[in-house]
Design a protein around this motif. Structure first.
Motif, PDB file in Angstrom:
ATOM      1  N   ARG A 270      34.750 -13.742 -22.350  1.00 20.41           N
ATOM      2  CA  ARG A 270      35.288 -14.623 -23.293  1.00 20.41           C
ATOM      3  C   ARG A 270      35.933 -15.684 -22.504  1.00 20.41           C
ATOM      4  NH1 ARG A 270      41.172 -12.155 -24.163  1.00 20.41           N
ATOM      5  NH2 ARG A 270      41.546 -11.375 -22.289  1.00 20.41           N
ATOM      6  N   ASP A 271      36.274 -16.827 -23.355  1.00 22.84           N
ATOM      7  CA  ASP A 271      36.932 -18.014 -22.826  1.00 22.84           C
ATOM      8  C   ASP A 271      38.762 -17.519 -22.447  1.00 22.84           C
ATOM      9  OD1 ASP A 271      37.819 -20.549 -21.945  1.00 22.84           O
ATOM     10  OD2 ASP A 271      37.448 -21.322 -23.757  1.00 22.84           O
ATOM     11  N   LEU A 272      39.267 -18.516 -21.968  1.00 24.71           N
ATOM     12  CA  LEU A 272      40.931 -18.255 -21.643  1.00 24.71           C
ATOM     13  C   LEU A 272      41.325 -18.214 -23.035  1.00 24.71           C
ATOM     14  CD1 LEU A 272      41.620 -20.544 -18.899  1.00 24.71           C
ATOM     15  CD2 LEU A 272      41.690 -18.022 -18.749  1.00 24.71           C
ATOM     16  N   ALA A 273      42.221 -17.363 -23.352  1.00 22.95           N
ATOM     17  CA  ALA A 273      42.971 -17.296 -24.848  1.00 22.95           C
ATOM     18  C   ALA A 273      41.870 -16.730 -25.560  1.00 22.95           C
ATOM     19  CB  ALA A 273      43.636 -18.519 -24.952  1.00 22.95           C
ATOM     20  N   GLY A 274      40.753 -16.333 -25.336  1.00 23.69           N
ATOM     21  CA  GLY A 274      39.868 -16.023 -26.374  1.00 23.69           C
ATOM     22  C   GLY A 274      40.158 -14.435 -27.033  1.00 23.69           C
ATOM     23  N   THR A 275      39.292 -14.083 -27.728  1.00 23.35           N
ATOM     24  CA  THR A 275      39.323 -12.841 -28.261  1.00 23.35           C
ATOM     25  C   THR A 275      38.280 -11.864 -28.288  1.00 23.35           C
ATOM     26  OG1 THR A 275      40.746 -13.877 -30.203  1.00 23.35           O
ATOM     27  CG2 THR A 275      39.880 -11.892 -30.685  1.00 23.35           C
ATOM     28  N   VAL A 276      38.593 -10.520 -27.931  1.00 23.56           N
ATOM     29  CA  VAL A 276      37.522  -9.488 -27.837  1.00 23.56           C
ATOM     30  C   VAL A 276      37.912  -8.494 -28.939  1.00 23.56           C
ATOM     31  CG1 VAL A 276      36.885  -7.549 -26.469  1.00 23.56           C
ATOM     32  CG2 VAL A 276      37.515  -9.594 -25.316  1.00 23.56           C
ATOM     33  N   VAL A 277      36.871  -8.360 -29.764  1.00 18.18           N
ATOM     34  CA  VAL A 277      36.886  -7.351 -30.802  1.00 18.18           C
ATOM     35  C   VAL A 277      35.965  -6.095 -30.339  1.00 18.18           C
ATOM     36  CG1 VAL A 277      36.392  -6.904 -33.339  1.00 18.18           C
ATOM     37  CG2 VAL A 277      37.354  -9.128 -32.512  1.00 18.18           C
ATOM     38  N   LEU A 278      36.819  -4.941 -30.394  1.00 20.11           N
ATOM     39  CA  LEU A 278      35.903  -3.691 -30.025  1.00 20.11           C
ATOM     40  C   LEU A 278      35.686  -3.151 -31.543  1.00 20.11           C
ATOM     41  CD1 LEU A 278      34.779  -1.292 -28.338  1.00 20.11           C
ATOM     42  CD2 LEU A 278      37.060  -0.432 -28.415  1.00 20.11           C
ATOM     43  N   VAL A 279      34.247  -3.088 -32.059  1.00 20.57           N
ATOM     44  CA  VAL A 279      33.828  -2.365 -33.272  1.00 20.57           C
ATOM     45  C   VAL A 279      32.967  -1.169 -32.919  1.00 20.57           C
ATOM     46  CG1 VAL A 279      31.949  -3.965 -33.997  1.00 20.57           C
ATOM     47  CG2 VAL A 279      33.117  -2.981 -35.600  1.00 20.57           C
ATOM     48  N   GLY A 280      32.500  -1.253 -31.736  1.00 17.76           N
ATOM     49  CA  GLY A 280      31.541  -0.026 -31.353  1.00 17.76           C
ATOM     50  C   GLY A 280      32.390   0.988 -31.222  1.00 17.76           C
ATOM     51  N   VAL A 281      32.109   2.372 -31.554  1.00 17.37           N
ATOM     52  CA  VAL A 281      32.767   3.541 -31.464  1.00 17.37           C
ATOM     53  C   VAL A 281      32.607   4.248 -30.256  1.00 17.37           C
ATOM     54  CG1 VAL A 281      33.675   5.711 -32.573  1.00 17.37           C
ATOM     55  CG2 VAL A 281      32.912   3.621 -34.129  1.00 17.37           C
ATOM     56  N   PRO A 282      33.867   4.448 -29.492  1.00 12.79           N
ATOM     57  CA  PRO A 282      33.605   5.144 -27.949  1.00 12.79           C
ATOM     58  C   PRO A 282      33.602   6.597 -28.285  1.00 12.79           C
ATOM     59  CG  PRO A 282      35.778   3.818 -28.160  1.00 12.79           C
ATOM     60  CD  PRO A 282      34.970   3.673 -29.546  1.00 12.79           C
ATOM     61  N   THR A 283      33.454   7.425 -27.420  1.00 14.49           N
ATOM     62  CA  THR A 283      33.442   8.916 -27.402  1.00 14.49           C
ATOM     63  C   THR A 283      34.752   9.276 -26.565  1.00 14.49           C
ATOM     64  OG1 THR A 283      32.240   9.055 -25.301  1.00 14.49           O
ATOM     65  CG2 THR A 283      31.167   9.161 -27.131  1.00 14.49           C
ATOM     66  N   PRO A 284      35.363  10.516 -27.090  1.00 16.93           N
ATOM     67  CA  PRO A 284      36.603  10.829 -26.536  1.00 16.93           C
ATOM     68  C   PRO A 284      36.515  10.868 -25.137  1.00 16.93           C
ATOM     69  CG  PRO A 284      35.834  12.454 -28.202  1.00 16.93           C
ATOM     70  CD  PRO A 284      34.784  11.560 -27.945  1.00 16.93           C
ATOM     71  N   ALA A 301      43.658 -12.304 -26.880  1.00 18.92           N
ATOM     72  CA  ALA A 301      43.867 -10.855 -27.728  1.00 18.92           C
ATOM     73  C   ALA A 301      42.771  -9.855 -27.748  1.00 18.92           C
ATOM     74  CB  ALA A 301      43.964 -11.167 -29.218  1.00 18.92           C
ATOM     75  N   LEU A 302      43.044  -8.563 -27.119  1.00 22.97           N
ATOM     76  CA  LEU A 302      42.126  -7.491 -27.162  1.00 22.97           C
ATOM     77  C   LEU A 302      42.422  -6.658 -28.502  1.00 22.97           C
ATOM     78  CD1 LEU A 302      42.622  -6.521 -23.706  1.00 22.97           C
ATOM     79  CD2 LEU A 302      40.942  -8.368 -24.263  1.00 22.97           C
ATOM     80  N   LYS A 303      41.278  -6.882 -29.443  1.00 21.62           N
ATOM     81  CA  LYS A 303      41.482  -6.274 -30.698  1.00 21.62           C
ATOM     82  C   LYS A 303      40.570  -5.083 -30.878  1.00 21.62           C
ATOM     83  CE  LYS A 303      43.490  -9.615 -33.643  1.00 21.62           C
ATOM     84  NZ  LYS A 303      43.425 -10.418 -34.601  1.00 21.62           N
ATOM     85  N   SER A 304      41.043  -3.945 -31.762  1.00 17.62           N
ATOM     86  CA  SER A 304      39.948  -3.178 -32.316  1.00 17.62           C
ATOM     87  C   SER A 304      39.592  -3.290 -33.872  1.00 17.62           C
ATOM     88  CB  SER A 304      40.297  -1.942 -31.940  1.00 17.62           C
ATOM     89  OG  SER A 304      40.722  -1.334 -30.417  1.00 17.62           O
ATOM     90  N   SER A 305      38.811  -3.069 -34.205  1.00 21.72           N
ATOM     91  CA  SER A 305      38.513  -3.713 -35.626  1.00 21.72           C
ATOM     92  C   SER A 305      37.793  -1.940 -36.217  1.00 21.72           C
ATOM     93  CB  SER A 305      37.222  -4.429 -35.888  1.00 21.72           C
ATOM     94  OG  SER A 305      37.111  -4.865 -37.332  1.00 21.72           O
ATOM     95  N   TRP A 306      38.981  -1.495 -37.382  1.00 21.82           N
ATOM     96  CA  TRP A 306      38.802  -0.575 -38.041  1.00 21.82           C
ATOM     97  C   TRP A 306      38.043  -0.697 -39.127  1.00 21.82           C
ATOM     98  CZ3 TRP A 306      44.497   1.468 -37.887  1.00 21.82           C
ATOM     99  CH2 TRP A 306      44.761   1.692 -36.714  1.00 21.82           C
ATOM    100  N   TYR A 307      36.783  -0.408 -39.703  1.00 21.08           N
ATOM    101  CA  TYR A 307      36.052  -0.612 -40.815  1.00 21.08           C
ATOM    102  C   TYR A 307      36.274  -2.204 -41.250  1.00 21.08           C
ATOM    103  CZ  TYR A 307      34.781   0.846 -45.591  1.00 21.08           C
ATOM    104  OH  TYR A 307      33.948   1.220 -46.818  1.00 21.08           O
ATOM    105  N   GLY A 308      36.128  -2.888 -39.956  1.00 19.54           N
ATOM    106  CA  GLY A 308      36.149  -4.523 -40.235  1.00 19.54           C
ATOM    107  C   GLY A 308      37.394  -4.993 -40.653  1.00 19.54           C
ATOM    108  N   ASP A 309      38.492  -4.093 -40.838  1.00 18.75           N
ATOM    109  CA  ASP A 309      39.950  -4.556 -41.064  1.00 18.75           C
ATOM    110  C   ASP A 309      39.863  -4.969 -42.834  1.00 18.75           C
ATOM    111  OD1 ASP A 309      41.189  -3.757 -38.979  1.00 18.75           O
ATOM    112  OD2 ASP A 309      41.306  -5.591 -38.082  1.00 18.75           O
ATOM    113  N   CYS A 310      38.766  -4.274 -43.497  1.00 15.51           N
ATOM    114  CA  CYS A 310      38.424  -4.552 -44.805  1.00 15.51           C
ATOM    115  C   CYS A 310      39.642  -4.257 -45.957  1.00 15.51           C
ATOM    116  CB  CYS A 310      37.311  -4.247 -45.098  1.00 15.51           C
ATOM    117  SG  CYS A 310      36.937  -2.643 -45.667  1.00 15.51           S
ATOM    118  N   LEU A 311      39.578  -4.909 -46.836  1.00 17.08           N
ATOM    119  CA  LEU A 311      40.364  -4.517 -47.854  1.00 17.08           C
ATOM    120  C   LEU A 311      39.328  -4.237 -49.231  1.00 17.08           C
ATOM    121  CD1 LEU A 311      43.048  -3.456 -49.525  1.00 17.08           C
ATOM    122  CD2 LEU A 311      43.309  -6.112 -50.151  1.00 17.08           C
TER     123      LEU A 311
END
Length: 362
Positions: A270-284, A301-311
């Motif tokens: 990612r670029d400087l000040a870019g965003t990483v989104v983790l949506v793949g599910v890791p194992t314990p 930002a390093l973010k995790s996405s649960w359910y695509g943060d959907c409403l």
């Protein structure tokens, strides 16, 4: 009134083949609904349940990516009525937890399911996958798990928004905030990764780079909106993504695999000040090691996405409308339609990577 007898696909025990059994669906109690299932996608999460990767509360009633018609509702239900065409979701927001009260219901920390249990004929209680259990003719859910959408859409297509496709589109649009002109890289081009590509295209990304180790999957990613593809078996994906973005890296990198190695690739691609989104599910057991100075020095930002943060109440109708307008091809995710008895074979095909989605049509 007596419970209804319907067919359902259960996982009887760890790694045992699934079985089609007669299950009992009780009448809906307060806040509950019985839904006649019309279609349900076969998702990787169902396989995780079968393999014991989620919990050991067997037997499970599998299936959760579903759409159907509300048959009956319990006391106090106002949001849906019998006859409504709905997509089932596993985020029935409570409206009362700290996330909901702060106006962030897509993070709801106290989502709810039906209080009553469905069961086998001998009274054995079933654990419904993600609180839904929709590989069945009918299922019992919390009314808040039903989201009303345009009834003219195909159920096989609509149901996919219940999980994988929403997770991917939401990872791009909601979590990653992809917008016009952005460069986006997606690592891992299964169903969720391809949905992230479709979401990035929908948001107006200028450059969408698909990364996978399988040329077949990369070819499919192109049809979903990828402008460039990288086979990471043959090419260093970090270098390739930088080269395709003027040497800088992508504005948003979506990791749809859920492994430390691919997460590191996303981090450095990612670029400087870019965003990483983790949506793949890791194992314990997985661990991540990164130089803390790089985490600090690259910003962003390093973010995790649960359910695509959907409403669901906001996102499902909107995405169905975009599909009906021809702006989002949800039908492209349906590789095949199958019968209830063919779920075990669908798991095999998923394992071989031959399908984006097999969909059970009832």
């Amino acid at each position: 009134m007596a419970a209804q007898q319907v067919r359902g696909v259960i996982a009887p025990g760890k790694n045992q083949p699934v079985e089609v059994r007669t299950i009992l669906v009780p009448d809906p109690g307060p806040g509950e609904a019985v839904v006649q299932v019309q279609a349900c996608g076969v998702c990787h999460t169902d396989l995780h349940y079968k393999q014991g990767g989620i919990s050991d509360e067997y037997p499970f009633l599998l299936g959760h990516e579903a759409a159907g018609i509300v048959e009956s509702v319990g006391e106090g239900v106002t949001e849906v009525a019998p006859g409504d065409f709905v997509i089932l979701n596993w985020r029935a927001v409570c409206g009362r937890c700290r996330a909901c009260l702060r106006g962030r219901p897509w993070y709801c920390f106290d989502t709810h399911n039906a209080k009553q249990k469905m069961s086998l004929e001998d009274g054995t209680e079933l654990s419904p996958a993600l609180g839904i259990g929709a590989f069945a003719d009918k299922t019992l859910v919390a009314a808040g798990q039903c989201t009303k959408v345009d009834p003219t859409v195909s159920p096989a297509v609509a149901g996919l928004l219940g999980c994988g496709v929403m997770a991917g589109i939401g990872a791009a649009i909601n979590t990653g905030s992809v917008t016009r002109g952005d460069s986006v890289a997606v690592i891992g081009c299964g169903g969720v990764g391809d949905a992230a590509i479709a979401g990035a295209q929908l948001a107006g990304a200028a450059r969408i780079i698909a990364v996978d180790i399988d040329d077949k999957k990369l070819a499919t990613a192109r049809t979903m909106g990828a402008t460039h593809t990288v086979n990471s078996k043959e090419t260093d994906p970090v270098e390739a993504i930088r080269e395709l973005t003027g040497g800088f890296g992508a504005d948003v990198v979506i990791e749809a695999v859920g492994r430390p190695e691919t997460y590191k690739q996303a981090f450095y691609a990612r670029d400087l000040a870019g965003t990483v989104v983790l949506v793949g599910v890791p194992t314990p057991d997985m661990k991540l090691e990164l130089p803390l100075l790089d985490v600090f020095g690259r910003g962003g930002a390093l973010k995790s996405s649960w359910y695509g943060d959907c409403l669901p109440s906001r996102d499902f109708p909107m995405l169905v409308d975009l599909h009906q307008q021809g702006r989002l091809d949800l039908a492209a995710f349906v590789t095949e339609t199958i019968e209830l008895g063919a779920v075990e074979q669908a798991f095999d095909r998923m394992h071989q990577g031959d399908v984006l989605r097999s969909v059970v049509v009832l």
